[in-house]
Each structure stands twice: as structure tokens, then as C-alpha cells.
Design a protein around this motif. Structure first.
Motif, short mmCIF file in Angstrom:
data_model
loop_
_atom_site.label_atom_id
_atom_site.label_comp_id
_atom_site.label_asym_id
_atom_site.label_seq_id
_atom_site.Cartn_x
_atom_site.Cartn_y
_atom_site.Cartn_z
N ASP A 1 0.84 -1.20 0.00
CA ASP A 1 0.00 0.00 0.00
C ASP A 1 0.87 1.25 0.00
N ILE A 2 0.93 1.92 -1.15
CA ILE A 2 1.82 3.08 -1.26
C ILE A 2 1.35 4.26 -0.42
N THR A 3 0.12 4.22 0.10
CA THR A 3 -0.35 5.29 0.98
C THR A 3 -0.02 5.01 2.44
N ASN A 4 0.48 3.82 2.74
CA ASN A 4 0.85 3.47 4.11
C ASN A 4 2.09 4.27 4.51
N PRO A 5 2.06 4.91 5.68
CA PRO A 5 3.20 5.74 6.10
C PRO A 5 4.53 4.97 6.18
N LEU A 6 4.46 3.66 6.42
CA LEU A 6 5.69 2.87 6.53
C LEU A 6 6.16 2.31 5.18
N HIS A 7 5.40 2.54 4.12
CA HIS A 7 5.77 1.99 2.81
C HIS A 7 7.14 2.49 2.33
N SER A 8 7.45 3.74 2.66
CA SER A 8 8.73 4.29 2.22
C SER A 8 9.87 4.04 3.21
N ASN A 9 9.57 3.39 4.32
CA ASN A 9 10.59 3.07 5.32
C ASN A 9 11.18 1.69 4.99
N LYS A 10 12.39 1.71 4.42
CA LYS A 10 13.03 0.47 3.98
C LYS A 10 13.16 -0.57 5.09
N ASN A 11 13.52 -0.11 6.28
CA ASN A 11 13.69 -1.04 7.40
C ASN A 11 12.37 -1.69 7.80
N ALA A 12 11.30 -0.90 7.80
CA ALA A 12 9.98 -1.43 8.17
C ALA A 12 9.50 -2.46 7.15
N VAL A 13 9.73 -2.18 5.88
CA VAL A 13 9.32 -3.11 4.82
C VAL A 13 10.16 -4.38 4.91
N GLU A 14 11.44 -4.22 5.13
CA GLU A 14 12.32 -5.39 5.25
C GLU A 14 11.93 -6.24 6.46
N GLN A 15 11.56 -5.59 7.55
CA GLN A 15 11.11 -6.31 8.75
C GLN A 15 9.87 -7.15 8.43
N ALA A 16 8.97 -6.61 7.65
CA ALA A 16 7.77 -7.35 7.25
C ALA A 16 8.14 -8.57 6.41
N TRP A 17 9.08 -8.39 5.48
CA TRP A 17 9.52 -9.52 4.65
C TRP A 17 10.19 -10.61 5.49
N VAL A 18 10.96 -10.21 6.49
CA VAL A 18 11.60 -11.20 7.38
C VAL A 18 10.53 -11.99 8.11
N HIS A 19 9.51 -11.31 8.60
CA HIS A 19 8.42 -11.99 9.30
C HIS A 19 7.73 -12.99 8.36
N ILE A 20 7.43 -12.56 7.14
CA ILE A 20 6.77 -13.43 6.16
C ILE A 20 7.65 -14.63 5.82
N SER A 21 8.93 -14.37 5.58
CA SER A 21 9.84 -15.47 5.20
C SER A 21 10.00 -16.48 6.34
N ASN A 22 10.05 -16.00 7.57
CA ASN A 22 10.14 -16.91 8.72
C ASN A 22 8.89 -17.78 8.83
N SER A 23 7.73 -17.20 8.58
CA SER A 23 6.49 -17.97 8.70
C SER A 23 6.38 -19.02 7.59
N LEU A 24 7.03 -18.78 6.45
CA LEU A 24 7.00 -19.74 5.35
C LEU A 24 8.19 -20.70 5.35
N GLY A 25 9.21 -20.39 6.14
CA GLY A 25 10.40 -21.23 6.16
C GLY A 25 11.23 -21.08 4.89
N LYS A 26 11.19 -19.90 4.29
CA LYS A 26 11.96 -19.61 3.07
C LYS A 26 12.77 -18.35 3.32
N ASN A 27 13.73 -18.09 2.43
CA ASN A 27 14.49 -16.86 2.63
C ASN A 27 13.76 -15.66 2.03
N VAL A 28 14.16 -14.48 2.44
CA VAL A 28 13.49 -13.24 2.05
C VAL A 28 13.48 -13.08 0.53
#
Length: 126
Positions: free
Chosen positions: A37-64
């Protein structure tokens, strides 16, 4: 020379995901609007987006990188199928329907309903 079937770059990105893993990936991304969501305030925060990808990858057991590539593939497929559905809808029979189904129902693709949370996918960012 080996006689192996050729696969496109897009197909290779999602080869490591079984159907249910694809659905889990879609659900995981949906839970983190900062990714899509490009209107989300955290969309432009690289660290916040990367943190979300880490969470998703951990839940799937795959790498980011696998998850990001898989998501890119799914998103591009959704855009393609949405474009095809729009072309078919705009034909002469398009105006004859009294009650129009939701757009995700009109998309003939197995993951269309799950991906319907995405904003209008036919327009590129300005």
C-alpha cells in the motif's frame, strides 16, 4: 545437451512454492500493508518493509529473496490476468449485464480472489 523443458524467468521465481505456500505468501503480504500500500506511512521506510519480509519469510520457512521473488511473480500474474479480464469485459457483451460481478470474480485465475485486496492493478505509479 539435456532435454529439459524451458521455463520463463517468471515461472522460475515461483517454482519453489507449492500452491498452499503461494496462498500463505499472499495472506502474509496482505497482513503487511506497508509492503503493497503506497499510501501506508511505513511503505517508504526500507527497514519497516524489510522487517515485514523477514516476518513473512520466517512464517514460510523460506528466505526473504525467495519470498520477494515469489510475490513479484504472483503480483505480475494478477496484473496480467486483470488486464485480460478487462479486455474481455469491454467487448460488446460487456454492457448487457444487469448486475456486474466483482472484478476479482471476473478474473479467471486461481489466486484472483485472494489477491483482490490489492489496489487497482491496471495503473502504474506516477
Amino acid at each position: 545437451m539435456e532435454n529439459t523443458p524451458t521455463t520463463s524467468k517468471r515461472q522460475k521465481r515461483i517454482l519453489n512454492f507449492a500452491e498452499e505456500e503461494k496462498r500463505q505468501l499472499i495472506r502474509g503480504v496482505k497482513e503487511w500493508p506497508r509492503i503493497w500500500d503506497i499510501t501506508n506511512p511505513l511503505h517508504s521506510n526500507k527497514n519497516a518493509v524489510e522487517q515485514a519480509w523477514v516476518h513473512i519469510s520466517n512464517s514460510l520457512g523460506k528466505n526473504v529473496n525467495e519470498c520477494k521473488a515469489g510475490w513479484t511473480s504472483l503480483r505480475e500474474s494478477y496484473r496480467y490476468h486483470a488486464r485480460v479480464a478487462r479486455k474481455h469485459k469491454s467487448g460488446s457483451a460487456g454492457g448487457l449485464m444487469l448486475e456486474e460481478p466483482s472484478f476479482s470474480e471476473a478474473i479467471d485465475w486461481e489466486f484472483a480472489e485472494e489477491m483482490a485486496f490489492l489496489p487497482n492493478v491496471s495503473h502504474k505509479r506516477k
